[in-house]
Design an enzyme around this catalytic site. Structure first.
Site, PDB file in Angstrom:
ATOM      1  CG  HIS A 149      -5.991  -2.114   8.560  1.00  0.00           C
ATOM      2  ND1 HIS A 149      -6.112  -0.918   9.227  1.00  0.00           N
ATOM      3  CD2 HIS A 149      -4.665  -2.383   8.558  1.00  0.00           C
ATOM      4  CE1 HIS A 149      -4.920  -0.488   9.593  1.00  0.00           C
ATOM      5  NE2 HIS A 149      -4.014  -1.368   9.209  1.00  0.00           N
ATOM      6  CG  ASP A 203      -0.345  -0.541   2.471  1.00  0.00           C
ATOM      7  OD1 ASP A 203       0.889  -0.496   2.592  1.00  0.00           O
ATOM      8  OD2 ASP A 203      -1.079  -1.000   3.344  1.00  0.00           O
ATOM      9  CD  GLU A 223      -8.628   1.190   7.716  1.00  0.00           C
ATOM     10  OE1 GLU A 223      -8.706   0.196   8.457  1.00  0.00           O
ATOM     11  OE2 GLU A 223      -7.937   2.187   7.995  1.00  0.00           O
TER      12      GLU A 223
END
Ligand code: F6R
Length: 260
Positions: A137, A66, A142
């Protein structure tokens, strides 16, 4: 799902063993790299083994999980810079062998699609290192994330921004609101997933991951559907597991040759 309960040092060594063994049989392996505090012991151990000549990443590739949206290219907390600092620059990855989603792209949707395509083109992730958020998460998927999601833009929860404020001078207002993250289905495509969690703050999320119902409310629970997941926990992170004694005895009886 295999659960190992041990000291943080033992957990880091176990994960490093798995990566070292993988690279020994597949030097061009594709590694999935998490940021945050959880994998730092693993990265330290890999850097130590590289310096000792025990492992090489020269032909390996890395894909980050990410990235924050909008952090300046030279911001120390931009995940691309964190990964460079914590692992890529400490071992012999080839230049450009480690990639991440482009949180500075003009067209973020196109950047996410390009990232998915790059992972597929590389042959998929062989071993994915994961941490877990206190809200359950993985990546930045999320609560409420689609269990079938692919790389996309997400909004961070208040909980995650509070948790990550420690990297931003304790100031939640400096923590970006948006990120690009591999989706849950992207993560599930990895061939082996090694999730590491330490500390009591992770105990509830770990309880749901290992013993809860599969639900978008606790996104990590999707990993119950993966055929090869290793969950590495210190005693504090394992403190809410009903099956902790079973996991301890199973691991104690495991043949040494088996690895993760
Ligand atoms: C990081 C990531 C996150 C973290 C999680 C735990 O790339 O994807 O899911 O793994 O927020 O963070 P730490 O390890 O800092 O507790």
């Amino acid at each position: 799902m295999e659960v190992v309960i041990a000291t943080p040092e033992e957990l880091a060594a176990l994960a490093a063993d798995a990566i070292q063994s993988l690279l020994a049989v597949k030097p061009g392996a594709v590694l999935g790299l998490a940021t945050g505090s959880s994998p730092l012991g693993i990265y330290d151990e890999l850097a130590r083994r590289y310096a000792a000549g025990q492992v090489s990443f020269a032909r390996a590739r890395g894909f980050m999980l990410d990235e924050y949206v909008g952090l300046a290219a030279d911001h120390p907390e931009r995940y691309r810079n964190v990964i460079e600092h914590e692992i890529a620059s400490r071992v012999d990855f080839a230049p450009d062998a480690v990639q991440g989603p482009d949180g500075l792209a003009d067209d973020l949707v196109a950047a996410c699609a390009r990232y998915e395509a790059a992972i597929v083109e590389a042959g998929g992730v062989d071993l994915q290192i994961l941490g877990i958020g206190s809200d359950g998460h993985v990546g930045f998927n999320e609560p409420g994330s689609s269990l079938a999601s692919r790389t996309r833009i997400k909004t961070l929860t208040e909980q995650t921004r509070t948790d990550n404020a420690r990297f931003f001078d304790g100031d939640i207002d400096q923590v970006p609101r948006h990120c690009l993250t591999q989706g849950l289905a992207t993560i599930m495509s990895a061939r082996h997933i090694v999730l590491i969690a330490t500390g009591r703050a992770k105990a509830e999320a770990i309880h749901h991951l290992v013993e809860g119902s599969v639900s978008a409310l606790w996104p990590a629970t999707i990993l119950q559907h993966h055929p090869h997941v290793s969950v590495l926990l210190d005693p504090a992170a394992a403190s809410r597991l009903q099956l902790a004694d079973y996991f301890r005895s199973t691991y104690a009886a495991k043949p040494a040759w088996q690895g993760l």
